[in-house]
Structures are given as structure tokens and as C-alpha cells.
Design a protein around this motif. Structure first.
Motif, PDB file in Angstrom:
ATOM      1  N   THR A  36       0.818  -1.214   0.000  1.00 39.84           N
ATOM      2  CA  THR A  36       0.000   0.000   0.000  1.00 39.84           C
ATOM      3  C   THR A  36       0.849   1.261   0.000  1.00 39.84           C
ATOM      4  O   THR A  36       0.306   2.365   0.018  1.00 39.84           O
ATOM      5  N   SER A  37       2.177   1.101  -0.011  1.00 43.96           N
ATOM      6  CA  SER A  37       3.100   2.247  -0.009  1.00 43.96           C
ATOM      7  C   SER A  37       3.943   2.144  -1.269  1.00 43.96           C
ATOM      8  O   SER A  37       4.932   1.417  -1.316  1.00 43.96           O
ATOM      9  N   LEU A  38       3.528   2.882  -2.307  1.00 40.29           N
ATOM     10  CA  LEU A  38       4.105   2.691  -3.633  1.00 40.29           C
ATOM     11  C   LEU A  38       4.247   4.016  -4.366  1.00 40.29           C
ATOM     12  O   LEU A  38       3.308   4.817  -4.400  1.00 40.29           O
ATOM     13  N   VAL A  39       5.421   4.224  -4.958  1.00 40.68           N
ATOM     14  CA  VAL A  39       5.665   5.371  -5.833  1.00 40.68           C
ATOM     15  C   VAL A  39       6.081   4.843  -7.195  1.00 40.68           C
ATOM     16  O   VAL A  39       6.951   3.972  -7.301  1.00 40.68           O
ATOM     17  N   VAL A  40       5.450   5.361  -8.249  1.00 42.04           N
ATOM     18  CA  VAL A  40       5.845   5.023  -9.612  1.00 42.04           C
ATOM     19  C   VAL A  40       6.368   6.282 -10.279  1.00 42.04           C
ATOM     20  O   VAL A  40       5.944   7.399  -9.967  1.00 42.04           O
ATOM     21  N   SER A  41       7.305   6.098 -11.207  1.00 44.36           N
ATOM     22  CA  SER A  41       7.878   7.249 -11.891  1.00 44.36           C
ATOM     23  C   SER A  41       7.911   7.017 -13.387  1.00 44.36           C
ATOM     24  O   SER A  41       7.899   5.885 -13.875  1.00 44.36           O
ATOM     25  N   GLY A  42       7.954   8.125 -14.124  1.00 39.69           N
ATOM     26  CA  GLY A  42       8.052   8.119 -15.571  1.00 39.69           C
ATOM     27  C   GLY A  42       8.202   9.546 -16.055  1.00 39.69           C
ATOM     28  O   GLY A  42       8.220  10.479 -15.249  1.00 39.69           O
ATOM     29  N   ARG A  43       8.313   9.714 -17.360  1.00 45.34           N
ATOM     30  CA  ARG A  43       8.488  11.063 -17.920  1.00 45.34           C
ATOM     31  C   ARG A  43       7.164  11.805 -18.125  1.00 45.34           C
ATOM     32  O   ARG A  43       7.098  13.020 -17.998  1.00 45.34           O
ATOM     33  N   ASP A  44       6.126  11.079 -18.495  1.00 48.29           N
ATOM     34  CA  ASP A  44       4.849  11.682 -18.880  1.00 48.29           C
ATOM     35  C   ASP A  44       4.010  11.954 -17.637  1.00 48.29           C
ATOM     36  O   ASP A  44       3.470  11.038 -17.020  1.00 48.29           O
ATOM     37  N   GLY A  45       3.897  13.224 -17.289  1.00 47.52           N
ATOM     38  CA  GLY A  45       3.208  13.591 -16.062  1.00 47.52           C
ATOM     39  C   GLY A  45       1.740  13.219 -16.051  1.00 47.52           C
ATOM     40  O   GLY A  45       1.239  12.637 -15.081  1.00 47.52           O
ATOM     41  N   LYS A  47       0.082  11.001 -17.884  1.00 50.92           N
ATOM     42  CA  LYS A  47      -0.057   9.543 -17.876  1.00 50.92           C
ATOM     43  C   LYS A  47       0.298   8.972 -16.514  1.00 50.92           C
ATOM     44  O   LYS A  47      -0.400   8.093 -15.986  1.00 50.92           O
ATOM     45  N   GLY A  48       1.385   9.476 -15.926  1.00 52.96           N
ATOM     46  CA  GLY A  48       1.826   8.990 -14.629  1.00 52.96           C
ATOM     47  C   GLY A  48       0.808   9.228 -13.540  1.00 52.96           C
ATOM     48  O   GLY A  48       0.556   8.347 -12.701  1.00 52.96           O
ATOM     49  N   GLU A  49       0.220  10.409 -13.518  1.00 54.44           N
ATOM     50  CA  GLU A  49      -0.791  10.720 -12.501  1.00 54.44           C
ATOM     51  C   GLU A  49      -2.007   9.812 -12.652  1.00 54.44           C
ATOM     52  O   GLU A  49      -2.590   9.356 -11.657  1.00 54.44           O
ATOM     53  N   ALA A  50      -2.398   9.537 -13.909  1.00 50.76           N
ATOM     54  CA  ALA A  50      -3.543   8.670 -14.140  1.00 50.76           C
ATOM     55  C   ALA A  50      -3.263   7.239 -13.664  1.00 50.76           C
ATOM     56  O   ALA A  50      -4.101   6.607 -13.024  1.00 50.76           O
ATOM     57  N   VAL A  51      -2.062   6.752 -13.980  1.00 50.96           N
ATOM     58  CA  VAL A  51      -1.688   5.401 -13.550  1.00 50.96           C
ATOM     59  C   VAL A  51      -1.620   5.323 -12.033  1.00 50.96           C
ATOM     60  O   VAL A  51      -2.143   4.379 -11.416  1.00 50.96           O
ATOM     61  N   ALA A  52      -0.979   6.312 -11.424  1.00 55.85           N
ATOM     62  CA  ALA A  52      -0.864   6.317  -9.962  1.00 55.85           C
ATOM     63  C   ALA A  52      -2.238   6.355  -9.311  1.00 55.85           C
ATOM     64  O   ALA A  52      -2.484   5.666  -8.311  1.00 55.85           O
ATOM     65  N   GLY A  53      -3.141   7.127  -9.889  1.00 55.57           N
ATOM     66  CA  GLY A  53      -4.491   7.200  -9.346  1.00 55.57           C
ATOM     67  C   GLY A  53      -5.196   5.861  -9.388  1.00 55.57           C
ATOM     68  O   GLY A  53      -5.906   5.489  -8.447  1.00 55.57           O
ATOM     69  N   SER A  54      -4.994   5.119 -10.478  1.00 54.34           N
ATOM     70  CA  SER A  54      -5.635   3.808 -10.607  1.00 54.34           C
ATOM     71  C   SER A  54      -5.059   2.798  -9.624  1.00 54.34           C
ATOM     72  O   SER A  54      -5.728   1.829  -9.260  1.00 54.34           O
ATOM     73  N   LEU A  55      -3.814   3.036  -9.205  1.00 52.77           N
ATOM     74  CA  LEU A  55      -3.145   2.116  -8.280  1.00 52.77           C
ATOM     75  C   LEU A  55      -3.298   2.528  -6.818  1.00 52.77           C
ATOM     76  O   LEU A  55      -2.966   1.749  -5.919  1.00 52.77           O
ATOM     77  N   GLY A  56      -3.751   3.756  -6.593  1.00 53.74           N
ATOM     78  CA  GLY A  56      -3.715   4.288  -5.239  1.00 53.74           C
ATOM     79  C   GLY A  56      -2.295   4.562  -4.798  1.00 53.74           C
ATOM     80  O   GLY A  56      -1.956   4.468  -3.615  1.00 53.74           O
TER      81      GLY A  56
END
Length: 259
Positions: A36-45, A47-56
């Protein structure tokens, strides 16, 4: 239905390159196994925010060609999660080039993104874990090209071979600090990134994947979800003292010849 045993309830993970392809598959696997404690990174802001939102999860933008950006990413992830005990380096550049046509700029970009930045991401994460007095685990996503690679992947193969050595060297250096470092040599994989590469560099059409998979021993390319299971295991306590291991994850055997 049998419930999956939670492996990552105490995992605080950063996945570099975690917004698509294999990195995203690993993020989903960790989440499904209790992280439940996860950070993802990438170049596309966006896209990244959308993916992070789907993952919590949390998203932090990062440019792998900029080593200082990667170091800031590790610090930011640790701040957001209250420390880090798991790191996955899944992002990479895959531009083409042979020994005859690779220019200095391409070489420098590939080595910066695929070897230099992972080196300093590992260094920064290890220092934070040591300061916190906590064990940690790291998984580097490598490639079967470390054994040689096609002629048009010369700089990519060199950069991944460098990261393979970094994996081994870091594992040896950090084992007394209870920090494990392992790697996975992935074979030809079915990802959105590979689809884009095939179309951009090889003129592939809509049926390229079907045609490619028909020629493979198991009738498929490597699937991200399969590799994600191994990465999850390597990061978890179930891997015990496993460190310095680099696993070939492919259906074609390095060093084999047609019979």
C-alpha cells in the motif's frame, strides 16, 4: 477461491519506469500482494498521474537521462513513504544503433539512462536504507541482450551489460548491510513500448505481434505479468538471502545453437 498470501504488507517501494509495460505490471503485482506504499515514476506527467491514481499510488516525474533527477526521485519517494525498502529499476531507453552507425550522442544518452542513473539510484536508496538501519531489496530489469544482442542493439546491449555488472557488484558491496540486489534478463516482451519500437524502427504493421508470436517456441512473447511474479518474489522476504542473482527469463536459451 484460495486467497493469495500477502507478501508485501510492509513493502515501501519505488518503481522507476512504473507507468507502463513491465514496470506497471510489477506495480500491480505488488499492490495485489499487499503493498500500500508505492511510488511510480516516468516522464509523462499526465499519464503517470492517471496510472498512480488507478493504483492508489504516488507519482513522481523523472528523466532517466538526468542523474540528479533520479536522485531527487529517490529522496522524494522516501519522503512520501516514510522510507524505502524496495526499489525496481524498470525504465530504459531502447533506441537502435549498431557498432558502425551509433553516434556519440546516442551512446551517451543510452549509458546515462540505462547504467549511470540506475547506479546512482541504487547508491542513494542504499544510503537511505543504511541510515535507517533497515534491510532492503532491489531488482534491476535487464535483458537477454547482455549475452550479445542483435547488431542493431549495440549501445542498448552495452548499457544493459553494464547494469548487469552493477547488479553483481552492488550485491556484493551491500550484502553486509542486508540489502539484496538481483536482476532479471528479460527476453522479447509484449509491451506497449515494444509495439511503439517495432513500428518506429522496423516498419511493423498491426499484425507484427501475431506474426512474431507464431514463431516462438511457446507461441507467445514474454508477458509482463509473468516477469512481475519473479520480481515480486525477489523483492519479498520469501527470497531469503538471495542476492547477486541474474535470472534469464526467456524461452530461447543463451548459447544454444540450431540442431
Amino acid at each position: 477461491m484460495r486467497r493469495r498470501k500477502i507478501m508485501h504488507g510492509s513493502t515501501r517501494a519505488l518503481i522507476i519506469g512504473g507507468t507502463q509495460g513491465l514496470g506497471l505490471a510489477i506495480a500491480r503485482r505488488l499492490q495485489g500482494e499487499g503493498c500500500t506504499s508505492l511510488v511510480v515514476s516516468g516522464r509523462d506527467g499526465a499519464k503517470g498521474e492517471a496510472v498512480a491514481g488507478s493504483l492508489g499510488a504516488c507519482f513522481v516525474a523523472c528523466d532517466l537521462e538526468d542523474t540528479s533527477s533520479v536522485e531527487r526521485l529517490v529522496d522524494s519517494a522516501a519522503d512520501r513513504l516514510g522510507g524505502l525498502n524496495a526499489l525496481v529499476v524498470a525504465g530504459a531507453l531502447t533506441d537502435r544503433g549498431s557498432i558502425l552507425d551509433t553516434d556519440h550522442t546516442t551512446w551517451d544518452r543510452m549509458m546515462a539512462a540505462n547504467a549511470r542513473s540506475p547506479f546512482f539510484a541504487i547508491q542513494r536508496m542504499a544510503k537511505l536504507a543504511i541510515a535507517a538501519g533497515e534491510p532492503a531489496s532491489i531488482v534491476n530489469i535487464l535483458s537477454m541482450v547482455v549475452h550479445c544482442g542483435q547488431s542493431f542493439l549495440a549501445p542498448y546491449a552495452a548499457s544493459k551489460a553494464a547494469l548487469a555488472n552493477i547488479t553483481k557488484n552492488a550485491a556484493n558491496s551491500l550484502r553486509t548491510q542486508r540489502i539484496r540486489v538481483n536482476g532479471i534478463n528479460c527476453g522479447w516482451m509484449d509491451t506497449p513500448g515494444e509495439d511503439a519500437v517495432q513500428r518506429k524502427f522496423h516498419g511493423a504493421g498491426d499484425s507484427w505481434l501475431e506474426q512474431a508470436e507464431a514463431k516462438q517456441p511457446f507461441g507467445m512473447l514474454v508477458k509482463p505479468e509473468h516477469v512481475a511474479g519473479l520480481a515480486s518474489f525477489m523483492l519479498s522476504g520469501a527470497a531469503g538471502v538471495m542476492t547477486g542473482s541474474i535470472v534469464d527469463f526467456d524461452q530461447n536459451i543463451a548459447g544454444a545453437y540450431p540442431e
